[in-house]
Write a protein that holds these residues in place. Structure first.
Motif, mmCIF file in Angstrom:
data_model
loop_
_atom_site.group_PDB
_atom_site.id
_atom_site.type_symbol
_atom_site.label_atom_id
_atom_site.label_comp_id
_atom_site.label_asym_id
_atom_site.label_seq_id
_atom_site.Cartn_x
_atom_site.Cartn_y
_atom_site.Cartn_z
ATOM 1 N N GLY A 146 -8.386 -80.141 79.037
ATOM 2 C CA GLY A 146 -9.354 -80.052 80.131
ATOM 3 C C GLY A 146 -10.795 -80.160 79.699
ATOM 4 O O GLY A 146 -11.621 -80.754 80.383
ATOM 5 N N LEU A 147 -11.136 -79.589 78.565
ATOM 6 C CA LEU A 147 -12.503 -79.650 78.061
ATOM 7 C C LEU A 147 -12.501 -79.217 76.609
ATOM 8 O O LEU A 147 -11.765 -78.297 76.244
ATOM 9 C CB LEU A 147 -13.441 -78.748 78.867
ATOM 10 C CG LEU A 147 -14.915 -78.729 78.445
ATOM 11 C CD1 LEU A 147 -15.823 -78.538 79.656
ATOM 12 C CD2 LEU A 147 -15.203 -77.620 77.435
ATOM 13 N N ILE A 148 -13.318 -79.876 75.806
ATOM 14 C CA ILE A 148 -13.525 -79.441 74.433
ATOM 15 C C ILE A 148 -15.006 -79.560 74.109
ATOM 16 O O ILE A 148 -15.655 -80.549 74.444
ATOM 17 C CB ILE A 148 -12.676 -80.239 73.420
ATOM 18 C CG1 ILE A 148 -12.897 -79.688 72.000
ATOM 19 C CG2 ILE A 148 -12.966 -81.728 73.502
ATOM 20 C CD1 ILE A 148 -11.934 -80.222 70.981
ATOM 21 N N VAL A 149 -15.547 -78.511 73.500
ATOM 22 C CA VAL A 149 -16.922 -78.552 72.999
ATOM 23 C C VAL A 149 -16.880 -79.202 71.631
ATOM 24 O O VAL A 149 -16.241 -78.686 70.707
ATOM 25 C CB VAL A 149 -17.525 -77.142 72.916
ATOM 26 C CG1 VAL A 149 -18.927 -77.201 72.301
ATOM 27 C CG2 VAL A 149 -17.580 -76.509 74.302
ATOM 28 N N THR A 150 -17.533 -80.338 71.495
ATOM 29 C CA THR A 150 -17.487 -81.074 70.232
ATOM 30 C C THR A 150 -18.666 -80.756 69.317
ATOM 31 O O THR A 150 -18.546 -80.854 68.091
ATOM 32 C CB THR A 150 -17.478 -82.584 70.496
ATOM 33 O OG1 THR A 150 -18.694 -82.960 71.176
ATOM 34 C CG2 THR A 150 -16.281 -82.976 71.350
ATOM 35 N N ASP A 151 -19.801 -80.386 69.904
ATOM 36 C CA ASP A 151 -21.020 -80.084 69.159
ATOM 37 C C ASP A 151 -21.784 -79.020 69.935
ATOM 38 O O ASP A 151 -21.732 -78.997 71.171
ATOM 39 C CB ASP A 151 -21.931 -81.315 69.021
ATOM 40 C CG ASP A 151 -21.212 -82.559 68.525
ATOM 41 O OD1 ASP A 151 -21.495 -82.983 67.399
ATOM 42 O OD2 ASP A 151 -20.391 -83.125 69.284
ATOM 43 N N CYS A 152 -22.527 -78.176 69.244
ATOM 44 C CA CYS A 152 -23.340 -77.179 69.925
ATOM 45 C C CYS A 152 -24.374 -76.625 68.958
ATOM 46 O O CYS A 152 -24.277 -76.834 67.743
ATOM 47 C CB CYS A 152 -22.487 -76.046 70.502
ATOM 48 S SG CYS A 152 -21.571 -75.098 69.255
ATOM 49 N N GLN A 157 -25.993 -96.917 72.579
ATOM 50 C CA GLN A 157 -24.535 -96.983 72.653
ATOM 51 C C GLN A 157 -24.036 -95.639 73.187
ATOM 52 O O GLN A 157 -24.150 -94.617 72.519
ATOM 53 C CB GLN A 157 -23.943 -97.265 71.269
ATOM 54 C CG GLN A 157 -24.338 -98.609 70.692
ATOM 55 C CD GLN A 157 -23.847 -99.768 71.537
ATOM 56 O OE1 GLN A 157 -22.714 -99.760 72.026
ATOM 57 N NE2 GLN A 157 -24.697 -100.765 71.726
ATOM 58 N N PRO A 158 -23.521 -95.597 74.417
ATOM 59 C CA PRO A 158 -23.139 -94.322 75.035
ATOM 60 C C PRO A 158 -22.113 -93.552 74.216
ATOM 61 O O PRO A 158 -21.270 -94.138 73.535
ATOM 62 C CB PRO A 158 -22.553 -94.751 76.385
ATOM 63 C CG PRO A 158 -23.130 -96.101 76.648
ATOM 64 C CD PRO A 158 -23.283 -96.745 75.309
ATOM 65 N N VAL A 159 -22.199 -92.222 74.290
ATOM 66 C CA VAL A 159 -21.214 -91.352 73.657
ATOM 67 C C VAL A 159 -20.256 -90.842 74.722
ATOM 68 O O VAL A 159 -20.551 -90.862 75.914
ATOM 69 C CB VAL A 159 -21.892 -90.172 72.926
ATOM 70 C CG1 VAL A 159 -22.705 -90.681 71.759
ATOM 71 C CG2 VAL A 159 -22.765 -89.372 73.887
ATOM 72 N N GLY A 160 -19.109 -90.371 74.288
ATOM 73 C CA GLY A 160 -18.082 -89.937 75.222
ATOM 74 C C GLY A 160 -18.194 -88.494 75.657
ATOM 75 O O GLY A 160 -17.282 -87.973 76.303
ATOM 76 N N GLN A 161 -19.282 -87.820 75.301
ATOM 77 C CA GLN A 161 -19.460 -86.417 75.680
ATOM 78 C C GLN A 161 -20.642 -86.254 76.644
ATOM 79 O O GLN A 161 -21.619 -86.994 76.561
ATOM 80 C CB GLN A 161 -19.730 -85.543 74.454
ATOM 81 C CG GLN A 161 -18.668 -85.608 73.387
ATOM 82 C CD GLN A 161 -18.974 -86.654 72.354
ATOM 83 O OE1 GLN A 161 -20.109 -86.870 71.986
ATOM 84 N NE2 GLN A 161 -17.941 -87.333 71.890
ATOM 85 N N ALA A 162 -20.526 -85.266 77.525
ATOM 86 C CA ALA A 162 -21.683 -84.838 78.308
ATOM 87 C C ALA A 162 -22.595 -84.024 77.399
ATOM 88 O O ALA A 162 -22.121 -83.261 76.555
ATOM 89 C CB ALA A 162 -21.239 -83.991 79.490
ATOM 90 N N VAL A 163 -23.903 -84.194 77.551
ATOM 91 C CA VAL A 163 -24.885 -83.472 76.751
ATOM 92 C C VAL A 163 -25.611 -82.485 77.659
ATOM 93 O O VAL A 163 -26.181 -82.871 78.680
ATOM 94 C CB VAL A 163 -25.894 -84.446 76.107
ATOM 95 C CG1 VAL A 163 -26.949 -83.680 75.314
ATOM 96 C CG2 VAL A 163 -25.175 -85.442 75.213
ATOM 97 N N VAL A 164 -25.570 -81.202 77.296
ATOM 98 C CA VAL A 164 -26.214 -80.143 78.089
ATOM 99 C C VAL A 164 -27.241 -79.446 77.207
ATOM 100 O O VAL A 164 -26.896 -78.947 76.128
ATOM 101 C CB VAL A 164 -25.170 -79.129 78.597
ATOM 102 C CG1 VAL A 164 -25.854 -78.029 79.417
ATOM 103 C CG2 VAL A 164 -24.106 -79.836 79.430
ATOM 104 N N PHE A 218 -25.045 -77.957 74.057
ATOM 105 C CA PHE A 218 -23.671 -78.276 73.662
ATOM 106 C C PHE A 218 -23.290 -79.644 74.204
ATOM 107 O O PHE A 218 -23.897 -80.157 75.152
ATOM 108 C CB PHE A 218 -22.673 -77.201 74.121
ATOM 109 C CG PHE A 218 -22.459 -77.104 75.613
ATOM 110 C CD1 PHE A 218 -21.521 -77.902 76.256
ATOM 111 C CD2 PHE A 218 -23.169 -76.185 76.378
ATOM 112 C CE1 PHE A 218 -21.308 -77.803 77.625
ATOM 113 C CE2 PHE A 218 -22.968 -76.080 77.746
ATOM 114 C CZ PHE A 218 -22.036 -76.892 78.369
ATOM 115 N N HIS A 219 -22.285 -80.247 73.574
ATOM 116 C CA HIS A 219 -21.676 -81.488 74.038
ATOM 117 C C HIS A 219 -20.247 -81.158 74.453
ATOM 118 O O HIS A 219 -19.540 -80.454 73.726
ATOM 119 C CB HIS A 219 -21.636 -82.534 72.933
ATOM 120 C CG HIS A 219 -22.979 -83.005 72.478
ATOM 121 N ND1 HIS A 219 -23.133 -84.113 71.670
ATOM 122 C CD2 HIS A 219 -24.225 -82.540 72.706
ATOM 123 C CE1 HIS A 219 -24.421 -84.304 71.413
ATOM 124 N NE2 HIS A 219 -25.104 -83.340 72.023
#
Length: 288
Positions: free
Chosen positions: A31-37, A52-59, A107-108
């Motif tokens: 459902g969701l994974i935090v890849t970077d923070c 080049q777009p990344v596959g994570q949302a950036v917050v 976080f991403h």
């Protein structure tokens, strides 16, 4: 020149990509994974430009200083107390202000569900900046994300980080976007409806309270709440009716009157339309 990291006092966690793929393929964890923070204090010259777009949302939550972000929709200023939400798979750029660099908690997050959720919540490239009324709960949750990611990369820790990240996203989804028209007006209107569930309140009356035309008010209300005024009022009334059916022995007619339906037969039709069963059938269900 923009630099991605390397700030005194920073905290930064990057999950190995093989572990990301492993976690995403485990049953129940896709459902969701935090890849970077991380946490970047007074991040002078901080920034990224991703063509080049990344596959994570950036917050990114700005707790001090200021900066900017760019999407295909344009350039947006970011000030203290605001949060940037950049959807996945879209080119973007961001950076700290030259004279007053921002301090960020960030976080991403990756998953198809995140992408769909952001779209449904209006967190798009056209509206990348949110302004929470209270930034503290969002920052507290991002801090929790970072703490879990610092702990280890076990499934338990990654699940806990994912839960905190989801919570932060849902809080942000409930807030207005930067410069959003009419947000305060609609908040007052929904509060008035919640406080006057049993009263006969019309759309023209609410519009007059806001000093807006009925058509303009109705359009604003649906855009902010997601439902027309009368449907939202019905939802409130039915919620209160369910509570009374579950917690009191009052008759259906008495409950109908208490939630704003003097005609109990009309209430019965509305209740069945919403719930797919009569009020008595609802009360007789085993719940809890």
């Amino acid at each position: 020149m923009l630099i991605p990291d390397g700030f005194p006092g920073q905290r930064m966690l990057v999950l190995p990509r093989p572990r990301v793929r492993e976690f995403q393929n485990q049953p129940g964890t896709a459902g969701l994974i935090v890849t970077d923070c991380g946490y970047f204090p007074r991040a002078d010259l901080h920034g990224r430009r991703r063509t080049q777009p990344v596959g994570q949302a950036v917050v990114m939550a700005c707790v001090d200083g200021s900066g900017w972000c760019e999407t295909e929709a344009g350039r947006f200023p970011v000030n203290q107390g605001q949060v940037v939400v950049l959807p996945p798979r879209q080119p973007h750029a961001y950076g700290a202000d030259t004279n007053n660099p921002w301090t960020l908690w960030w976080f991403h997050a990756a998953s198809r569900e995140v992408e769909d959720f952001l779209t449904a919540a209006g967190m798009t490239t056209e509206n990348p900046v949110r302004r929470p009324r209270d930034l503290y709960p969002v920052v507290s949750l991002i801090s929790e994300v970072v703490s879990w990611m610092e702990r280890d990369t076990t499934t338990t820790s990654l699940n806990a980080a994912a839960g905190a990240a989801w919570h932060a996203l849902t809080l942000l989804a409930s807030e207005r976007v930067r410069g959003d028209e009419g947000g305060d007006v609609i908040e007052h209107a929904t509060a008035y409806l919640r406080a006057h569930i049993a009263d006969r309140v019309t759309v023209p009356e609410l519009a007059a309270m806001a000093s807006l035309s009925t058509s303009h008010f109705s359009a604003l209300f649906k855009r902010h709440v997601g439902y027309p005024v009368l449907q939202y009022q019905t939802m409130l009334r039915m919620s209160r009716a369910r509570e009374l059916l579950d917690t009191t022995s009052a008759t259906v007619a008495a409950i109908a009157a208490e939630v704003g339906y003097p005609d109990s037969f009309y209430f019965a039709r509305q209740f069945k339309k919403v719930h797919g069963m009569t009020a008595r059938e609802y009360r007789d269900q085993h719940k809890g």
